[in-house]
Design a protein around this motif. Sequence first.
Motif, PDB file in Angstrom:
ATOM      1  N   GLU A  35      32.161  44.366  31.041  1.00  0.00           N
ATOM      2  CA  GLU A  35      32.795  43.400  30.149  1.00  0.00           C
ATOM      3  C   GLU A  35      33.375  42.197  30.879  1.00  0.00           C
ATOM      4  OE1 GLU A  35      35.436  45.290  27.373  1.00  0.00           O
ATOM      5  OE2 GLU A  35      34.034  46.933  27.036  1.00  0.00           O
ATOM      6  N   THR A  36      33.699  42.366  32.159  1.00  0.00           N
ATOM      7  CA  THR A  36      34.256  41.263  32.949  1.00  0.00           C
ATOM      8  C   THR A  36      33.545  41.195  34.296  1.00  0.00           C
ATOM      9  OG1 THR A  36      35.934  42.629  34.036  1.00  0.00           O
ATOM     10  CG2 THR A  36      36.541  41.627  31.895  1.00  0.00           C
ATOM     11  N   GLU A  37      33.709  40.084  34.987  1.00  0.00           N
ATOM     12  CA  GLU A  37      33.135  39.954  36.325  1.00  0.00           C
ATOM     13  C   GLU A  37      33.706  41.016  37.257  1.00  0.00           C
ATOM     14  OE1 GLU A  37      33.245  36.002  37.992  1.00  0.00           O
ATOM     15  OE2 GLU A  37      32.774  35.124  36.043  1.00  0.00           O
ATOM     16  N   ASP A  38      35.015  41.243  37.164  1.00  0.00           N
ATOM     17  CA  ASP A  38      35.646  42.256  38.014  1.00  0.00           C
ATOM     18  C   ASP A  38      35.074  43.640  37.744  1.00  0.00           C
ATOM     19  OD1 ASP A  38      37.237  40.385  39.285  1.00  0.00           O
ATOM     20  OD2 ASP A  38      39.001  40.782  38.049  1.00  0.00           O
ATOM     21  N   GLN A  39      34.858  43.959  36.478  1.00  0.00           N
ATOM     22  CA  GLN A  39      34.316  45.271  36.132  1.00  0.00           C
ATOM     23  C   GLN A  39      32.895  45.427  36.673  1.00  0.00           C
ATOM     24  OE1 GLN A  39      33.504  46.368  31.941  1.00  0.00           O
ATOM     25  NE2 GLN A  39      34.800  48.158  32.341  1.00  0.00           N
ATOM     26  N   VAL A  40      32.089  44.391  36.554  1.00  0.00           N
ATOM     27  CA  VAL A  40      30.728  44.440  37.100  1.00  0.00           C
ATOM     28  C   VAL A  40      30.792  44.641  38.612  1.00  0.00           C
ATOM     29  CG1 VAL A  40      28.624  43.095  37.523  1.00  0.00           C
ATOM     30  CG2 VAL A  40      29.651  43.118  35.243  1.00  0.00           C
ATOM     31  N   ALA A  41      31.652  43.892  39.295  1.00  0.00           N
ATOM     32  CA  ALA A  41      31.780  44.017  40.746  1.00  0.00           C
ATOM     33  C   ALA A  41      32.237  45.428  41.140  1.00  0.00           C
ATOM     34  CB  ALA A  41      32.762  42.976  41.280  1.00  0.00           C
ATOM     35  N   GLU A  42      33.190  45.987  40.402  1.00  0.00           N
ATOM     36  CA  GLU A  42      33.664  47.347  40.684  1.00  0.00           C
ATOM     37  C   GLU A  42      32.551  48.369  40.488  1.00  0.00           C
ATOM     38  OE1 GLU A  42      36.989  47.829  38.041  1.00  0.00           O
ATOM     39  OE2 GLU A  42      38.217  46.387  39.158  1.00  0.00           O
TER      40      GLU A  42
END
Length: 125
Positions: free
Chosen positions: A104-111
């Motif tokens: 849902e977010t860039e941070d979530q994708v990166a994680e």
Amino acid sequence: MFCEIAGRWGGGGIRAGFYHRTGVDIISAMLQAQLGEPMPVPSREGDDLTGYTLIYASGERMRRDFHLNEPWVIQCNLRVRAGDVPKVPTAWDRSIAAITVRGETEDQVAERLAACEEAFQSCFR
């Protein structure tokens, strides 16, 4: 949008991410455009984001098979199995795995990408 360097579609996880977001196979769309055929109409517009990672390794035996059964994994292409010893990569396309995820977010994708990389690397320990 459909062409990358030298008039080709993107590699890695671009095809899977594009399809997830639009419902359009980017390779088919590019071929249809070159043949002068009508372009496919997106069947959906994804709300989430996508990202992919290419994993490289060499010289160490893979100790166990890699399994990742997360609902946010769109695609996982593996070129190795337990017992394989990956060779030294000589080009970007010599990855041993390509994993595409959504979030849902860039941070979530990166994680999620980091979690995939860690899980994959654990197969060599």
